[in-house]
Design an enzyme around this catalytic site. Sequence first.
Site, short mmCIF file in Angstrom:
data_model
loop_
_atom_site.label_atom_id
_atom_site.label_comp_id
_atom_site.label_asym_id
_atom_site.label_seq_id
_atom_site.Cartn_x
_atom_site.Cartn_y
_atom_site.Cartn_z
N ARG A 19 -63.73 102.73 3.92
CA ARG A 19 -63.67 103.88 4.82
C ARG A 19 -64.20 105.17 4.19
O ARG A 19 -64.34 106.19 4.88
CB ARG A 19 -62.24 104.09 5.31
CG ARG A 19 -61.25 104.42 4.22
CD ARG A 19 -59.84 104.50 4.78
NE ARG A 19 -58.85 104.73 3.73
CZ ARG A 19 -57.54 104.73 3.96
NH1 ARG A 19 -57.08 104.51 5.17
NH2 ARG A 19 -56.70 104.95 2.97
N LYS A 78 -58.47 80.20 -14.44
CA LYS A 78 -58.42 80.43 -15.88
C LYS A 78 -58.75 79.16 -16.65
O LYS A 78 -58.35 78.07 -16.28
CB LYS A 78 -57.03 80.96 -16.28
CG LYS A 78 -56.75 82.37 -15.77
CD LYS A 78 -55.42 82.87 -16.23
CE LYS A 78 -55.16 84.30 -15.75
NZ LYS A 78 -56.05 85.27 -16.39
N ASP A 129 -44.29 87.47 -5.38
CA ASP A 129 -45.55 87.92 -5.97
C ASP A 129 -46.13 86.89 -6.94
O ASP A 129 -47.35 86.75 -7.03
CB ASP A 129 -45.32 89.24 -6.70
CG ASP A 129 -46.60 89.89 -7.17
OD1 ASP A 129 -47.60 89.84 -6.43
OD2 ASP A 129 -46.61 90.45 -8.29
N HIS A 139 -48.62 81.47 -8.18
CA HIS A 139 -49.06 81.12 -9.53
C HIS A 139 -48.20 80.04 -10.18
O HIS A 139 -48.71 79.01 -10.64
CB HIS A 139 -49.04 82.36 -10.44
CG HIS A 139 -49.91 83.47 -9.99
ND1 HIS A 139 -51.09 83.27 -9.30
CD2 HIS A 139 -49.80 84.82 -10.13
CE1 HIS A 139 -51.65 84.45 -9.05
NE2 HIS A 139 -50.88 85.39 -9.54
#
Length: 515
Positions: free
Chosen positions: A69, A210, A263, A268
């Site tokens: 934006r 990774k 999170d 993960h």
Amino acid sequence: MGCMSETTTWANPLRDPRDLRLPRIAGPCSLVIFGVTGDLAQKKLLPAVYDLANRGLLPPSFGLIGFARRDWAADHFVDVVKEAIQAHCRTPFRESTWNNLLKGIRFVQGTFDDPAAFERLSQTVQELDRDRGTRGNHAFYMSVPPSAFPVVAKQLAASGLSRSSEGAWRRVIIEKPFGHDLKSAQELDRTVSEVFDPSSVFRIDHYLGKETVQNLLALRFANSMYEPIWNSNYVDHVQITMAEDIGIESRAGYFDGIGAARDVIQNHLLQLMALTAMEEPVSFAAEDLTAEKIKVLSAIRLPHDLSKHTARGQYAQGWQGSREVNGYLDEKGVDRGSTTETYAAIRLDVDTRRWAGVPFYLRTGKRLGKRVTEIAVVFKRAPHLPFESTAVQELGNNAIVIRVQPDEGVTMRFGAKVPGATAMEVRDVSMDFSYGRSFTESSPEAYERLILDVLLGDPPLFPTTKEVDLSWRILDPIEEFWSTLGQPQPYRAGTWGPAEADQMLALDGRHWRMP
């Protein structure tokens, strides 16, 4: 660790299956980044694109479009991209690489709810097809808050950007978290699936890109010495840790209300657990890897007593090294009454023949003792030790530790005689394999690998809808239980978490590893 040398020949998904010596190079295409002014794009995505180009893995006809934006002129955006690359690229900065990328860089100004901005984006894409030779192949990277995913997806559909012509492709890349619980994840999946074919949706979990995570597959399946003991006959328990020494930094708007478990654990750590526990796949093709991970996630059983086998905490004021740092509730943007956890630990069991009776302990936290991510497979003690008790009093359990970050590699811990001692004395020693010392090639960043996989349409390292749903089915009951408890237990910054996390393992007669 000669068994892991570069000469090992096995079906390595890092290489073109037609020739193990050939790198995989993307064909004509472009990458559109929504949220190109954010930290992720500036520190990871743009440098990864440059490093891929510098390694010769992007085509000369590659295009890069930023959508944001900010009311920027095209020249200013080019300067921003160059500064981000020079500040964070992994490979040397070369003017020749930059000048070739520069020809395909474009900027589109607009907001996600503005149809006119997406019409401008559509015109820019067509321009790249015409002038740059991208041939209708375009990937859309949503480096934006999860709440914006549905809005952007619907705009891509309305503008026709999600539709590909014959012989071309359109793909979408979605950053985690994919929803905040099972219901929201399923709603988001329905929205995205209405716009893109499921095979064109790539859910990014950068940990899976990774090198050491991929090396876990090599460790297990390219060597005959590990797999025979990778089961409940020999393994006592498994610890999977992702610890950070930083706080929430400037992420209060995202993190507060989400917490450490949503999170990190839901994506993960559960993915790392699935790769650690899965059976050998038929091949490293996406569907075969996914099938084995799904079996593990489907077999996971929650602890019977969540109050005893889960723990959560919230960092308080303390010292990080030589620096005094604020507690979580004093961080800018955090509600003073927040019950969001910054530390989470859970015990999970896998109800399969291989893992029956072997607990998996997953933990993650901020403001802990050091930054480290590792998978520790801890073995049972020898059933009989023909030594005096004083000879082995310092001897612990054997362990194989896969270090994911920061010092990527593998450590094996075992007992050895102390040299020079007149009596038999056995202590723990470590044998270490390090990527940095064992290979002349430097490891690419995870985002390099994952972006290249998207451009190639190669999905082995991307979680599927089924994996996401199963992960939420595991975490949702724990989150619901925690929501009834009020404030998480405080722990001092710079330590290794709340006391109840230690008590959780002590109940099982175990203790956390000190990384």
